[in-house]
Motif scaffolding. Structure first.
Motif, PDB file in Angstrom:
ATOM      1  N   PHE A 190      -0.550  -1.635  12.096  1.00  0.00           N
ATOM      2  CA  PHE A 190       0.531  -2.054  11.206  1.00  0.00           C
ATOM      3  C   PHE A 190       0.374  -1.463   9.804  1.00  0.00           C
ATOM      4  CE2 PHE A 190       0.518  -5.177  14.590  1.00  0.00           C
ATOM      5  CZ  PHE A 190       1.871  -5.317  14.867  1.00  0.00           C
ATOM      6  N   GLY A 191      -0.338  -0.341   9.708  1.00  0.00           N
ATOM      7  CA  GLY A 191      -0.493   0.328   8.421  1.00  0.00           C
ATOM      8  C   GLY A 191      -1.207  -0.544   7.409  1.00  0.00           C
ATOM      9  N   HIS A 192      -0.791  -0.434   6.158  1.00  0.00           N
ATOM     10  CA  HIS A 192      -1.497  -1.154   5.085  1.00  0.00           C
ATOM     11  C   HIS A 192      -1.278  -2.665   5.174  1.00  0.00           C
ATOM     12  CE1 HIS A 192       2.409  -1.568   3.087  1.00  0.00           C
ATOM     13  NE2 HIS A 192       1.832  -2.304   2.152  1.00  0.00           N
ATOM     14  N   ALA A 193      -0.345  -3.116   6.033  1.00  0.00           N
ATOM     15  CA  ALA A 193      -0.153  -4.562   6.218  1.00  0.00           C
ATOM     16  C   ALA A 193      -1.332  -5.195   6.938  1.00  0.00           C
ATOM     17  CB  ALA A 193       1.126  -4.824   7.007  1.00  0.00           C
ATOM     18  N   GLY A 194      -2.079  -4.394   7.690  1.00  0.00           N
ATOM     19  CA  GLY A 194      -3.192  -4.943   8.447  1.00  0.00           C
ATOM     20  C   GLY A 194      -2.722  -6.032   9.398  1.00  0.00           C
ATOM     21  N   GLU A 195      -3.436  -7.140   9.428  1.00  0.00           N
ATOM     22  CA  GLU A 195      -3.082  -8.267  10.303  1.00  0.00           C
ATOM     23  C   GLU A 195      -2.360  -9.378   9.548  1.00  0.00           C
ATOM     24  OE1 GLU A 195      -3.356  -7.916  13.335  1.00  0.00           O
ATOM     25  OE2 GLU A 195      -4.922  -6.417  13.663  1.00  0.00           O
ATOM     26  N   ARG A 196      -2.003  -9.118   8.278  1.00  0.00           N
ATOM     27  CA  ARG A 196      -1.483 -10.209   7.447  1.00  0.00           C
ATOM     28  C   ARG A 196      -0.165 -10.788   7.948  1.00  0.00           C
ATOM     29  NH1 ARG A 196      -1.050  -7.870   1.673  1.00  0.00           N
ATOM     30  NH2 ARG A 196      -0.799  -5.898   2.808  1.00  0.00           N
TER      31      ARG A 196
END
Length: 210
Positions: free
Chosen positions: A28-34
């Motif tokens: 999810f790119g720079h969103a990570g798992e947030r």
């Protein structure tokens, strides 16, 4: 007639369904798992393992599976940019993906179907939303078809008037960049009954029912 459904689709407060900079290690790119931490905390996610919370989030996540006979997803949900150049790539979801149905990948680089553990078989289509839905419905044998994402695919199916039910989870973070869900969908609320439910986890579940 079978319905077309979207479930557990998480977006940020500024409407991004995935972050920027997707790689093999950062799905999810720079969103990570947030965007999905609320889901990881549910009993549904924990399955047979102890732990996880009940309540609103768990109730919504459990609607993911029942009545689904096929899934459609985009190339970006299946893998990182350039996955089509790797003949050994079988998706970002491991050997036993969580779909358990025929799953249709929309891509400009079709390849032979791949049978995975747990009942998931990946099929690769270069098709319009309407064409893909017709194919998926045949495979679903009268059950519903789930539109799995990413945001571009969900947006395209909504814009084409093909989505009967959509569950969007608004997560209280700001991503600032990535791929937005709502672009070009101005006024879609006129076609749906819209309801929202707040959760103690901080997310808001918004459902759109035709």
């Amino acid at each position: 007639m079978s319905r077309t459904r979207v479930h557990n689709f998480a977006i940020s407060l500024d409407g991004f369904g995935t972050g920027e900079g997707q790689t093999r290690d950062l799905h999810f790119g720079h969103a990570g798992e947030r965007l999905h931490e609320w889901m990881f905390a549910t009993r549904w996610w924990h399955g047979d393992e102890p732990g996880g919370s009940g309540g609103v989030d768990d109730v919504f996540t459990r609607q993911f599976d029942p009545g689904i006979g096929a899934e459609i997803m985009g190339a970006g949900k299946f893998g990182h940019p350039g996955w089509h150049e790797d003949p050994e790539w079988t998706g970002a979801w491991g050997p036993n993906p969580p779909f358990h149905t025929p799953t249709f990948i929309l891509t400009h680089h079709p390849r032979p179907s791949v049978e995975m553990e747990g009942g998931t078989t990946y099929h690769f289509l270069d098709a319009s939303p309407a064409e893909a839905l017709e194919t998926a419905r045949k495979a679903a044998n009268g059950k519903d078809v789930r539109i799995g994402g990413g945001p571009t695919v969900v947006r395209d199916f909504v814009a084409a008037g093909l989505v009967d039910y959509m569950h969007v989870v608004v997560v209280p973070i700001l991503l600032g960049r990535g791929v937005r869900l709502w672009d070009g969908l101005e006024g879609i609320e006129a076609d749906y009954r819209v309801e929202s439910t707040s959760s103690p986890s901080g997310v808001t579940h918004v459902t759109f029912t035709r």
